[in-house]
Scaffold this motif. Structure first.
Motif, short mmCIF file in Angstrom:
data_model
loop_
_atom_site.label_atom_id
_atom_site.label_comp_id
_atom_site.label_asym_id
_atom_site.label_seq_id
_atom_site.Cartn_x
_atom_site.Cartn_y
_atom_site.Cartn_z
N MET A 1 -0.07 1.36 -1.79
CA MET A 1 0.90 0.74 -0.87
C MET A 1 2.31 1.00 -1.35
O MET A 1 2.61 0.88 -2.54
CB MET A 1 0.64 -0.77 -0.79
CG MET A 1 1.74 -1.57 -0.10
SD MET A 1 1.98 -1.14 1.63
CE MET A 1 0.54 -1.91 2.37
N ILE A 2 3.17 1.38 -0.40
CA ILE A 2 4.59 1.54 -0.68
C ILE A 2 5.36 0.56 0.19
O ILE A 2 5.16 0.49 1.40
CB ILE A 2 5.08 2.98 -0.38
CG1 ILE A 2 4.29 4.00 -1.19
CG2 ILE A 2 6.57 3.11 -0.70
CD1 ILE A 2 4.60 5.44 -0.83
N ILE A 3 6.24 -0.22 -0.45
CA ILE A 3 7.09 -1.16 0.27
C ILE A 3 8.53 -0.68 0.17
O ILE A 3 9.08 -0.56 -0.92
CB ILE A 3 6.95 -2.58 -0.30
CG1 ILE A 3 5.51 -3.08 -0.15
CG2 ILE A 3 7.93 -3.53 0.39
CD1 ILE A 3 5.27 -4.45 -0.78
N PHE A 4 9.12 -0.39 1.32
CA PHE A 4 10.50 0.08 1.38
C PHE A 4 11.44 -1.05 1.80
O PHE A 4 11.19 -1.74 2.80
CB PHE A 4 10.67 1.20 2.42
CG PHE A 4 9.95 2.47 2.10
CD1 PHE A 4 10.41 3.34 1.12
CD2 PHE A 4 8.78 2.81 2.79
CE1 PHE A 4 9.75 4.53 0.85
CE2 PHE A 4 8.12 4.00 2.53
CZ PHE A 4 8.60 4.86 1.55
N ASP A 5 12.51 -1.22 1.06
CA ASP A 5 13.64 -1.99 1.55
C ASP A 5 14.30 -1.14 2.65
O ASP A 5 14.03 0.06 2.76
CB ASP A 5 14.62 -2.25 0.39
CG ASP A 5 15.92 -2.86 0.86
OD1 ASP A 5 15.87 -3.89 1.56
OD2 ASP A 5 16.98 -2.31 0.54
N ASN A 150 -4.63 -1.24 -5.76
CA ASN A 150 -4.44 -1.81 -7.10
C ASN A 150 -3.10 -1.43 -7.68
O ASN A 150 -2.82 -1.68 -8.84
CB ASN A 150 -5.57 -1.39 -8.04
CG ASN A 150 -5.68 0.12 -8.17
OD1 ASN A 150 -4.80 0.86 -7.71
ND2 ASN A 150 -6.76 0.59 -8.77
N GLN A 151 -2.27 -0.78 -6.83
CA GLN A 151 -0.92 -0.43 -7.26
C GLN A 151 0.02 -0.50 -6.07
O GLN A 151 -0.31 -0.04 -4.98
CB GLN A 151 -0.88 0.98 -7.87
CG GLN A 151 0.52 1.44 -8.26
CD GLN A 151 0.51 2.73 -9.06
OE1 GLN A 151 -0.10 2.82 -10.11
NE2 GLN A 151 1.19 3.74 -8.56
N VAL A 167 5.54 -10.78 -9.58
CA VAL A 167 4.25 -11.15 -8.98
C VAL A 167 3.09 -10.59 -9.80
O VAL A 167 2.01 -11.18 -9.85
CB VAL A 167 4.17 -10.65 -7.52
CG1 VAL A 167 2.79 -10.91 -6.91
CG2 VAL A 167 5.25 -11.34 -6.67
N SER A 168 3.34 -9.47 -10.50
CA SER A 168 2.28 -8.83 -11.29
C SER A 168 1.81 -9.71 -12.45
O SER A 168 0.73 -9.48 -13.01
CB SER A 168 2.75 -7.48 -11.83
OG SER A 168 3.87 -7.65 -12.68
N VAL A 173 -2.67 -6.49 -10.18
CA VAL A 173 -2.15 -5.36 -9.42
C VAL A 173 -0.94 -4.81 -10.15
O VAL A 173 -0.06 -5.57 -10.57
CB VAL A 173 -1.75 -5.78 -7.98
CG1 VAL A 173 -1.13 -4.60 -7.23
CG2 VAL A 173 -2.94 -6.33 -7.22
N LYS A 174 -0.88 -3.51 -10.29
CA LYS A 174 0.28 -2.89 -10.94
C LYS A 174 1.40 -2.74 -9.92
O LYS A 174 1.19 -2.21 -8.82
CB LYS A 174 -0.08 -1.52 -11.51
CG LYS A 174 1.07 -0.87 -12.28
CD LYS A 174 0.66 0.47 -12.88
CE LYS A 174 1.82 1.06 -13.68
NZ LYS A 174 1.46 2.39 -14.24
#
Length: 211
Positions: A1-5, A150-151, A167-168, A173-174
């Motif tokens: 998963m990638i989370i972008f601002d 998991n990342q 949060v890690s 989760v890494k």
């Protein structure tokens, strides 16, 4: 998963912030000088002082109200420019989303459509109310179990993005944080002030080409 601002990460917001600043204070301030001062000072009072602009605290409160009203006005949002190379989005093999803080959801969606980003992020946008530096962290903590990963790689430009790494501590989760140099704040200062780990990249495109 990638989370972008979004602001400062996927799009260049410097002209929007600069225009709001100079329109309120009625001054002639080069955008490059404004950028340098904005990175140096988190408190914009010091930008005014360095620029020899006289003001009272009431003036500054009026400016903050003006800024709050104009930041998500379409006339000012139209000054933003794309940073992200959308061709690189097509190469992402994992899931991704935008996690941003905005007051006006309608204008946010107007903007991503205007910038031709909607096709890439349809159904992949989370818009949070701007209510402090832990907003994104709290959202991630509540939603992390819904991600089949998991990342998580987080790309952003602020404390809100950086603090998500915390949060890690509570989940298996890494979480990797990448802070861009294209935003309104100096990423090195953000890391130092918060004493949290992150990698610094030139911009979101440098991150994408490293995948």
């Amino acid at each position: 998963m990638i989370i972008f601002d979004f602001d400062g990460t996927l799009i260049d917001v410097w002209e929007r912030y600069h225009r709001i600043f100079i329109e309120f204070w009625k001054i002639d301030l080069e955008i490059d000088y404004f950028k340098a001062l904005k990175w140096r000072y988190s408190d914009e009072r010091f930008i005014l002082k360095d620029s020899n602009v006289p003001f009272t605290e009431k003036d500054f409160e009026n400016y903050k109200n003006f800024k709050s009203q104009k930041l998500e006005d379409k006339a000012f949002l139209s000054l933003d420019k794309l940073i992200i190379n959308t061709k690189d989005l097509k190469n992402i093999r994992e899931d991704y989303l935008i996690l941003t803080m905005r007051k006006n959801k309608e204008n946010f969606y107007w903007q991503i459509k205007t910038l031709n980003l909607y096709q890439f992020f349809e159904g992949k946008c989370v818009i949070l109310e701007p209510k402090g530096v832990d907003v994104k962290k709290e959202w991630l903590y509540k939603n992390i179990k819904t991600f089949d990963n998991n990342q998580i790689n987080i790309v952003g430009d602020s404390e809100n993005d950086l603090k998500m790494v915390e949060v890690s501590k509570n989940v298996d989760v890494k979480i990797n944080i990448y802070l861009v140099r294209s935003g309104l704040r100096d990423p090195e200062k953000i890391i130092k002030e918060n004493n949290l780990n992150a990698q610094i990249v030139k911009d979101v495109n440098e991150f994408l080409t490293s995948l």
